[in-house]
Design an enzyme around this catalytic site. Structure first.
Site, PDB file in Angstrom:
ATOM      1  N   ARG A 112       0.810  -1.241   0.000  1.00  0.00           N
ATOM      2  CA  ARG A 112       0.000   0.000   0.000  1.00  0.00           C
ATOM      3  C   ARG A 112       0.831   1.275   0.000  1.00  0.00           C
ATOM      4  O   ARG A 112       0.334   2.353   0.323  1.00  0.00           O
ATOM      5  CB  ARG A 112      -0.965   0.032   1.182  1.00  0.00           C
ATOM      6  CG  ARG A 112      -1.998  -1.076   1.115  1.00  0.00           C
ATOM      7  CD  ARG A 112      -3.296  -0.660   1.748  1.00  0.00           C
ATOM      8  NE  ARG A 112      -4.265  -1.704   1.587  1.00  0.00           N
ATOM      9  CZ  ARG A 112      -4.458  -2.692   2.466  1.00  0.00           C
ATOM     10  NH1 ARG A 112      -3.734  -2.739   3.557  1.00  0.00           N
ATOM     11  NH2 ARG A 112      -5.372  -3.594   2.243  1.00  0.00           N
ATOM     12  N   LYS A 134       4.164  11.919 -10.745  1.00  0.00           N
ATOM     13  CA  LYS A 134       3.318  11.124 -11.644  1.00  0.00           C
ATOM     14  C   LYS A 134       4.006   9.789 -11.854  1.00  0.00           C
ATOM     15  O   LYS A 134       5.177   9.737 -12.244  1.00  0.00           O
ATOM     16  CB  LYS A 134       3.158  11.827 -12.991  1.00  0.00           C
ATOM     17  CG  LYS A 134       2.046  12.856 -13.015  1.00  0.00           C
ATOM     18  CD  LYS A 134       1.777  13.320 -14.433  1.00  0.00           C
ATOM     19  CE  LYS A 134       0.722  14.394 -14.445  1.00  0.00           C
ATOM     20  NZ  LYS A 134       0.516  14.965 -15.788  1.00  0.00           N
ATOM     21  N   GLU A 176      11.316  19.627 -23.515  1.00  0.00           N
ATOM     22  CA  GLU A 176      10.530  19.812 -22.280  1.00  0.00           C
ATOM     23  C   GLU A 176      10.968  21.094 -21.553  1.00  0.00           C
ATOM     24  O   GLU A 176      10.158  21.733 -20.878  1.00  0.00           O
ATOM     25  CB  GLU A 176      10.662  18.589 -21.363  1.00  0.00           C
ATOM     26  CG  GLU A 176      10.161  17.276 -21.966  1.00  0.00           C
ATOM     27  CD  GLU A 176       8.626  17.096 -21.954  1.00  0.00           C
ATOM     28  OE1 GLU A 176       7.909  18.042 -21.565  1.00  0.00           O
ATOM     29  OE2 GLU A 176       8.161  16.004 -22.341  1.00  0.00           O
ATOM     30  N   LYS A 214       8.622  23.808 -12.782  1.00  0.00           N
ATOM     31  CA  LYS A 214       7.735  22.674 -12.574  1.00  0.00           C
ATOM     32  C   LYS A 214       7.357  22.539 -11.102  1.00  0.00           C
ATOM     33  O   LYS A 214       6.194  22.273 -10.764  1.00  0.00           O
ATOM     34  CB  LYS A 214       8.388  21.377 -13.080  1.00  0.00           C
ATOM     35  CG  LYS A 214       7.489  20.189 -12.792  1.00  0.00           C
ATOM     36  CD  LYS A 214       7.545  19.095 -13.779  1.00  0.00           C
ATOM     37  CE  LYS A 214       6.487  18.046 -13.450  1.00  0.00           C
ATOM     38  NZ  LYS A 214       6.574  16.849 -14.228  1.00  0.00           N
ATOM     39  N   GLU A 224      -3.170  17.650 -10.650  1.00  0.00           N
ATOM     40  CA  GLU A 224      -3.628  18.093 -11.970  1.00  0.00           C
ATOM     41  C   GLU A 224      -5.135  18.319 -12.050  1.00  0.00           C
ATOM     42  O   GLU A 224      -5.827  17.750 -12.898  1.00  0.00           O
ATOM     43  CB  GLU A 224      -3.166  17.113 -13.054  1.00  0.00           C
ATOM     44  CG  GLU A 224      -3.190  17.761 -14.437  1.00  0.00           C
ATOM     45  CD  GLU A 224      -2.522  16.909 -15.502  1.00  0.00           C
ATOM     46  OE1 GLU A 224      -1.352  16.555 -15.357  1.00  0.00           O
ATOM     47  OE2 GLU A 224      -3.225  16.604 -16.479  1.00  0.00           O
ATOM     48  N   ARG A 228      -1.710  22.469 -13.484  1.00  0.00           N
ATOM     49  CA  ARG A 228      -0.686  21.468 -13.860  1.00  0.00           C
ATOM     50  C   ARG A 228      -0.903  20.937 -15.275  1.00  0.00           C
ATOM     51  O   ARG A 228       0.051  20.537 -15.949  1.00  0.00           O
ATOM     52  CB  ARG A 228      -0.645  20.317 -12.845  1.00  0.00           C
ATOM     53  CG  ARG A 228       0.442  19.316 -13.175  1.00  0.00           C
ATOM     54  CD  ARG A 228       0.759  18.361 -12.059  1.00  0.00           C
ATOM     55  NE  ARG A 228       1.811  17.448 -12.463  1.00  0.00           N
ATOM     56  CZ  ARG A 228       2.407  16.587 -11.663  1.00  0.00           C
ATOM     57  NH1 ARG A 228       2.064  16.528 -10.389  1.00  0.00           N
ATOM     58  NH2 ARG A 228       3.354  15.781 -12.106  1.00  0.00           N
ATOM     59  N   ASN A 232       1.179  19.934 -20.057  1.00  0.00           N
ATOM     60  CA  ASN A 232       0.930  19.043 -21.186  1.00  0.00           C
ATOM     61  C   ASN A 232       0.922  19.799 -22.513  1.00  0.00           C
ATOM     62  O   ASN A 232       0.501  19.266 -23.542  1.00  0.00           O
ATOM     63  CB  ASN A 232      -0.398  18.297 -20.992  1.00  0.00           C
ATOM     64  CG  ASN A 232      -0.345  17.415 -19.763  1.00  0.00           C
ATOM     65  OD1 ASN A 232       0.620  16.701 -19.552  1.00  0.00           O
ATOM     66  ND2 ASN A 232      -1.372  17.503 -18.925  1.00  0.00           N
ATOM     67  N   HIS A 235       1.605  18.159 -25.784  1.00  0.00           N
ATOM     68  CA  HIS A 235       1.371  16.729 -25.603  1.00  0.00           C
ATOM     69  C   HIS A 235       0.076  16.249 -26.258  1.00  0.00           C
ATOM     70  O   HIS A 235      -0.021  15.095 -26.670  1.00  0.00           O
ATOM     71  CB  HIS A 235       1.352  16.370 -24.114  1.00  0.00           C
ATOM     72  CG  HIS A 235       2.723  16.438 -23.476  1.00  0.00           C
ATOM     73  ND1 HIS A 235       3.461  17.602 -23.426  1.00  0.00           N
ATOM     74  CD2 HIS A 235       3.490  15.489 -22.879  1.00  0.00           C
ATOM     75  CE1 HIS A 235       4.621  17.363 -22.820  1.00  0.00           C
ATOM     76  NE2 HIS A 235       4.660  16.086 -22.476  1.00  0.00           N
ATOM     77  N   HIS A 239       0.938  13.279 -28.463  1.00  0.00           N
ATOM     78  CA  HIS A 239       0.516  11.899 -28.189  1.00  0.00           C
ATOM     79  C   HIS A 239      -0.093  11.250 -29.430  1.00  0.00           C
ATOM     80  O   HIS A 239       0.083  10.057 -29.671  1.00  0.00           O
ATOM     81  CB  HIS A 239      -0.495  11.866 -27.036  1.00  0.00           C
ATOM     82  CG  HIS A 239       0.153  12.038 -25.692  1.00  0.00           C
ATOM     83  ND1 HIS A 239      -0.535  12.469 -24.581  1.00  0.00           N
ATOM     84  CD2 HIS A 239       1.430  11.842 -25.276  1.00  0.00           C
ATOM     85  CE1 HIS A 239       0.299  12.529 -23.545  1.00  0.00           C
ATOM     86  NE2 HIS A 239       1.497  12.152 -23.948  1.00  0.00           N
ATOM     87  N   HIS A 252       9.756  10.747 -27.239  1.00  0.00           N
ATOM     88  CA  HIS A 252       8.642  11.510 -26.677  1.00  0.00           C
ATOM     89  C   HIS A 252       8.862  13.036 -26.826  1.00  0.00           C
ATOM     90  O   HIS A 252       7.976  13.762 -27.291  1.00  0.00           O
ATOM     91  CB  HIS A 252       8.464  11.136 -25.205  1.00  0.00           C
ATOM     92  CG  HIS A 252       7.424  11.946 -24.505  1.00  0.00           C
ATOM     93  ND1 HIS A 252       6.083  11.854 -24.813  1.00  0.00           N
ATOM     94  CD2 HIS A 252       7.530  12.889 -23.523  1.00  0.00           C
ATOM     95  CE1 HIS A 252       5.400  12.700 -24.051  1.00  0.00           C
ATOM     96  NE2 HIS A 252       6.255  13.333 -23.256  1.00  0.00           N
TER      97      HIS A 252
HETATM   98  N1  GLY Z   1       4.875  15.813 -17.380  1.00  0.00           N
HETATM   99  C1  GLY Z   1       3.817  16.646 -16.982  1.00  0.00           C
HETATM  100  C2  GLY Z   1       3.510  16.578 -15.516  1.00  0.00           C
HETATM  101  O1  GLY Z   1       4.261  16.015 -14.764  1.00  0.00           O
HETATM  102  O2  GLY Z   1       2.503  17.081 -15.098  1.00  0.00           O
END
Ligand code: GLY
Length: 350
Positions: A112, A134, A176, A214, A224, A228, A232, A235, A239, A252
């Protein structure tokens, strides 16, 4: 009758990100370094000269996005059970984004949830993926559709690991960095325009600025629910490009670079950005040999693929559009025809 569980306690998940040569570190617990054979071959010796633990295990999983899956997760879990890891044990993610995401995910589910540390070895993971908690893995339905927010206890960004990075991977990380600057920091963008990121000192400054940007965003919106999502930028389109090219043609960061150019075109048509500003972003990407064009053969099919994105809810697509340089708008109110006309301008037939 009602029973209430009061769960309003504030949990402090703060952590530090160090951007410098790793200092000697000893952990007085059971630790597993999760890595892949490539990173281990290049850098494990260096890491072990700096990093020790009461009991230390190395777990390797195959290298590559195609191995960011349940099989690799099971392999790691099994090893942890075999070595009797407990809730006080620690994982160390030692590699790029795939290793970081997967290790974080295993850390989030093992008994957990246990602690983990990120030691990212690619520029992309140093400036983006390793920060913000993430975690996840891919499955047959798409990328990162299974996962959790699970913050690391610390992130060690050591420039030493970048010395073996290939030019394309380096550039993918730059994409990025550019993303952070365009969306949140005009001054940083101007710095990047005149900077040479091949210079180690300049690069370290850029990494610090990107990570700070960031960190500020994540501190405001960890899970998010709002701002946040601006991270993206590039992206939504990127994507689809990765999906259309089966994750083989572009790294990427390269797909994100093209995606930013596409998002800019949409922003220009919505008068959020000038043509001149869009050109400046493109020029910066080109400076690092990042791709900025992509031949869309079927705009309708490209448009439909947007809906596979996690950020597209119901029939709405979320676009992250720059507002000039240094600001950003998150919107799901772009007219389909307008989006299709942007896609057509990239060589599509409607
Ligand atoms: N890579 C985008 C984020 O971490 O929110």
């Amino acid at each position: 009758m009602q029973v209430n569980i009061p769960l309003k306690k504030v949990i402090d998940n703060s952590y530090d990100i160090s951007i410098e040569s790793m200092q000697p570190t000893h952990l007085d617990t059971k630790v597993a370094i999760i890595t892949n054979p490539k990173v281990a071959g290049l850098h494990l010796g260096y890491l072990l000269s700096k990093f020790t633990a009461k009991e230390l295990y190395i777990i390797t999983v195959p290298d590559g996005e195609e191995y960011k899956n349940q099989e690799s997760v099971d392999l790691i879990l099994e090893s942890l059970f075999n070595h009797k890891f407990n809730r006080k044990s620690m994982l160390v993610a030692f590699g790029g984004g795939v290793i970081g995401d997967m290790t974080g995910y295993v850390a989030s589910i093992y008994q957990r949830g246990i602690d983990f540390i990120q030691i990212p070895t690619t520029l992309l993971s140093q400036v983006d993926a390793s920060v913000g908690g993430k975690t996840g893995m891919n499955n047959s339905y798409g990328k990162n559709l299974i996962g959790a927010f699970h913050q690391p206890k610390a992130v060690y960004i050591d420039p030493h690991f970048l010395t073996t990075l290939h030019a394309r991977e380096f550039a993918a990380g730059v994409a990025e960095i550019v993303k952070m600057a365009v969306t949140f920091n005009a001054e940083f963008f101007e710095f990047l325009e005149s900077a040479d990121l091949q210079d180690a000192e300049v690069l370290q400054k850029a990494i610090k600025e990107a990570v700070q940007t960031k960190a500020d965003v994540v501190a405001q919106d960890e899970k998010e629910n709002g701002i946040r999502a601006a991270l993206n930028y590039g992206h939504t389109f990127g994507h689809v490009i990765e999906n259309e090219t089966k994750y083989k043609k572009y790294l990427h960061g390269e797909a994100v670079a093209i995606g930013m150019v596409m998002a800019n075109e949409l922003a220009v048509r919505m008068s959020l950005m000038t043509q001149g500003e869009a050109q400046r972003v493109k020029a910066l990407l080109k400076k690092y040999n990042l791709p900025t064009s992509y031949d869309i053969t079927d705009a309708q099919s490209f448009y439909e693929t947007f809906f596979l994105d996690k950020k597209s809810a119901d029939s709405k697509i979320t676009f992250i559009l720059p507002v000039g340089i240094g600001d950003v708008k998150i919107t799901d109110a772009c007219e389909k025809d307008l989006v299709l006309s942007v896609l057509e301008s990239f060589g599509a037939s409607r």
